[in-house]
Write a protein that holds these residues in place. Sequence first.
Motif, short mmCIF file in Angstrom:
data_model
loop_
_atom_site.label_atom_id
_atom_site.label_comp_id
_atom_site.label_asym_id
_atom_site.label_seq_id
_atom_site.Cartn_x
_atom_site.Cartn_y
_atom_site.Cartn_z
N PHE A 17 -37.80 -22.58 -48.00
CA PHE A 17 -38.16 -23.90 -48.49
C PHE A 17 -39.21 -23.79 -49.59
O PHE A 17 -40.03 -22.87 -49.59
CB PHE A 17 -38.68 -24.78 -47.36
N PHE A 18 -39.17 -24.76 -50.52
CA PHE A 18 -40.11 -24.75 -51.65
C PHE A 18 -40.66 -26.15 -51.88
O PHE A 18 -39.91 -27.12 -51.90
CB PHE A 18 -39.41 -24.25 -52.92
N ARG A 19 -41.98 -26.24 -52.02
CA ARG A 19 -42.64 -27.53 -52.32
C ARG A 19 -42.53 -27.75 -53.83
O ARG A 19 -43.37 -27.34 -54.61
CB ARG A 19 -44.09 -27.48 -51.86
N SER A 20 -41.46 -28.39 -54.24
CA SER A 20 -41.18 -28.57 -55.67
C SER A 20 -42.09 -29.61 -56.32
O SER A 20 -42.26 -29.61 -57.54
CB SER A 20 -39.71 -28.98 -55.86
N HIS A 21 -42.64 -30.48 -55.51
CA HIS A 21 -43.41 -31.62 -56.00
C HIS A 21 -44.28 -32.08 -54.84
O HIS A 21 -43.99 -31.78 -53.69
CB HIS A 21 -42.42 -32.72 -56.44
N LYS A 22 -45.35 -32.81 -55.13
CA LYS A 22 -46.22 -33.27 -54.04
C LYS A 22 -45.47 -34.15 -53.03
O LYS A 22 -45.90 -34.27 -51.87
CB LYS A 22 -47.42 -34.03 -54.61
N SER A 23 -44.34 -34.70 -53.46
CA SER A 23 -43.58 -35.59 -52.58
C SER A 23 -42.24 -35.03 -52.14
O SER A 23 -41.45 -35.73 -51.52
CB SER A 23 -43.33 -36.94 -53.28
N TYR A 24 -41.99 -33.73 -52.43
CA TYR A 24 -40.68 -33.16 -52.10
C TYR A 24 -40.81 -31.73 -51.56
O TYR A 24 -41.53 -30.91 -52.13
CB TYR A 24 -39.76 -33.13 -53.32
N LEU A 25 -40.08 -31.47 -50.47
CA LEU A 25 -39.93 -30.13 -49.92
C LEU A 25 -38.43 -29.84 -49.89
O LEU A 25 -37.67 -30.57 -49.25
CB LEU A 25 -40.52 -30.06 -48.50
#
Length: 256
Positions: free
Chosen positions: A203-211
Amino acid sequence: MIRCIIVDDEKPAREELKYLLRDFGKLEIVGEASHGAEAIELNNRLKPDLIFLDISMPQLSGIEVAQIIIKEQKNKPLIIFVTAFEQFAVEAFEVNAIDYLLKPISKERLEKALYRITNTNKFTDSEREERIERLISHLKAGDIKRINKIMVYNNGILIPIAPSEILYVTVEGRNTILFSTKGKFELSSTLSQLEDKLSSNNFFRSHKSYLVNLDYIEAIEPWFNSTFMIKLKYVSEKIPVSRSQSKDFKKIMDIN
């Protein structure tokens, strides 16, 4: 009467265990905690005979909580670990003579654990400390492979979601929303807590609002200011990669 507390960072998991324990007349639930520090405080204040202790929690894990309680606190209750470890992890728990419940918890396995509690002699403080130390050694040595099951509610029923079934997780208003191959679910955990739980998976935290689950990436579209938009399988919405995360994303995805 056995006085117990329930410790789990996810409220649905605590509610499910409370529901399963309702039929055990010799057991009284005197408190519940949502994190390790609260569990330590409750043990000191309420002095329970038994703690149902989740292993995977942010900040302080269940193992660390148990170690503090056994080593540093006057009240040293019996501990039943609640865990999402795979079945082959059972042997390590058995070797250390510490009981455990695998999520999702079955009523039959819970009955067996409580039978052991009520029909065996209590360990001495030194014996408990020794078993906790041996269990930690097993974990550090990599003898147990950790997996994660995310428990979600759907119409009053708990459903376990495997990491491989998760497409992505986002935030809508104040709610954490999980999108999976089984559907869309609202969670009590924060996005950061889920990121920690799924850290051993892809998993990658692509954005502060998306995993995002990288295994479901179908296409990557370059966007403005060196950012990207991700197209996931089975998902119509495109997922943003923020500028602050683009460097790590390019490295992970081998983008030149």
